[in-house]
Design an enzyme around this catalytic site. Structure first.
Site: not given
Length: 431
Positions: A50, A52, A109, A115, A184-185, A189
């Site tokens: 999302c 790069r 991260e 990936q 929440g979604a 969350i």
């Protein structure tokens, strides 16, 4: 051709461009095949997330950029303005930085390494990984593991979601045995759910205003989906509560939590209200068996995590710089092996040809001593022909650097520059 890394990311291009340049998992094998055919290259791998899209391989950058623009039907000039490219050692260094999360939106991260491994596996299955990419990716993965092991790049929370889950892990000795209620979604969350799964939490309940969205999120994490109206029924099961909605009014009041605590026989509950405005009434913090934190309470944890990760990133960069240089040194050494092999084969071919001529003349009754002397003379002349020509040209042109290198290669002492012709001197003193 040296390895190339070309791409766009969250820093170089807006999301409107990134989403158009992205490759879906389903299209990746076909895209690899089309690119290899169009670019006449042997090796190619595509990383698309999302944040790069990057392409690695033994490719001409201009041709690759033109192919990407044509493939995604984008103006070439638009890509020229927002892309970046690295070649050789900088390309290897960049790939290592990406794999370690040093080039990510969230510093350190860990998801990007998985990936990259997936991108390598897809390219390998498509037959577009050769010796070059294989060696580069294996080194990249090894260094990413080394950085994770030897630095604290991924240990400190740098997002509110990570900080919230980290706090929960401090309160419960075995987080995997707890049940978490997620209210929440949205993206926050979803990120909380990912971190909880990483910590081994299996009991997840997702509550949302619309059941369809709750079910979509729950399906990704093996969770149970409920409506906000069902929270009082499920709240007694929850050891941990995370809430992040866009509601203008509180979702959880003191009375509902008090009732749930009685059913839990006052077993403690950890709550994190990430929402602004708040989803949980502040009065809930007054209850003895509730540990309630707000987004402001987490800010200090996040700021300290960012500071510690930046410090760890400095150590990671040092590891990567050393590793990239070492890899390129080995890669160049392999190239030297090819050159040495070719040079040796050339010399052996000359020797074989002259030896066969000498043996033929010997069988015809030639004088052995004369033939040996002639063989030695001919071999010497042919073997020194190329360096002799190089020496003459360098001397004639006054090319000191080329002359020095040629002397070094053939084992001669350094040239005496005082006796070299100088074209520069001639220009300064015209006749």
């Amino acid at each position: 051709m040296p390895i190339l890394a070309l791409g766009i990311n969250h820093e170089s291009a807006p999301v409107a461009v990134r989403e158009r340049v992205a490759f879906t998992p389903e299209s990746m094998p076909r895209a690899l095949g089309e690119a290899r055919k169009a670019l006449s290259c042997r090796e190619l791998a595509i990383l698309s997330t999302c944040n790069r899209t990057e392409i690695y391989g033994d490719i001409c950058p201009e041709r690759l950029l033109a192919w990407v623009a044509a493939h995604h039907q984008l103006p070439l000039e638009q890509l020229r303005l927002c892309h970046y490219q690295y070649s050789g050692a900088p390309a290897v260094r960049h790939m290592m930085q990406v794999a370690c999360g040093l080039d990510s939106l969230v510093l350190g991260e860990p998801q990007i390494l998985g990936q990259m491994k997936s991108a390598y596996a897809v390219a390998q299955e498509a037959g577009s990984v050769g010796a070059l990419l294989h060696n580069v990716f294996q080194q990249v993965f090894a260094i990413a593991k080394k950085v994770r092991t030897e630095t604290a790049i991924g240990e400190n929370p740098v997002s509110v979601a990570f900080a919230a889950v980290s706090l929960a892990a401090r309160i419960f000795t075995d987080l995997g045995r707890q049940t978490a209620l997620l209210i929440g979604a949205g993206d926050t969350i979803e990120l909380v759910a990912r971190h909880l799964l990483d910590k081994g939490v299996k009991g997840l309940i997702v509550a949302n205003r619309t059941l369809e969205r709750a079910e979509q999120l729950a399906a990704n994490f093996g969770a149970k989906a409920i409506l906000l109206a069902d929270i009082p029924e499920y709240l007694p099961q929850a050891d941990i509560v995370f809430s992040s909605t866009a509601s203008q009014l509180p979702i959880l009041g003191k009375g509902a939590v008090e009732t749930a605590l009685k059913q839990r026989r006052h077993r403690p509950v950890f709550m994190v209200d990430i929402a602004v405005p708040r989803d949980i009434e502040p009065q809930v913090a007054e209850l003895d068996d509730v540990y309630l934190y707000t987004v402001d309470d987490l800010r200090g944890v996040v700021d300290e995590g960012v500071r510690l990760r930046k410090k760890a990133a400095e150590a990671a960069h040092e590891i990567i710089d050393i590793a990239a240089q070492a890899f390129m040194g080995k890669h160049r050494a392999l190239k030297a092996v090819d050159s040495i092999r070719n040079y040796r084969q050339q010399a052996q071919s000359i020797s074989k040809e002259e030896l066969e001529k000498a043996l033929a003349q010997l069988r015809s009754g030639g004088d052995p001593q004369q033939l040996l002397e002639q063989l030695a003379r001919t071999l010497t002349n042919k073997l020194i022909h190329a360096p002799t020509v190089s020496l003459r040209r360098a001397t004639s042109a006054g090319d000191l650097e080329r002359l020095r290198i040629t002397h070094e290669v053939i084992g001669l002492q350094a040239p005496d520059i005082e006796y070299l012709p100088s074209s520069e001197h001639s220009q300064k003193n015209p006749k």
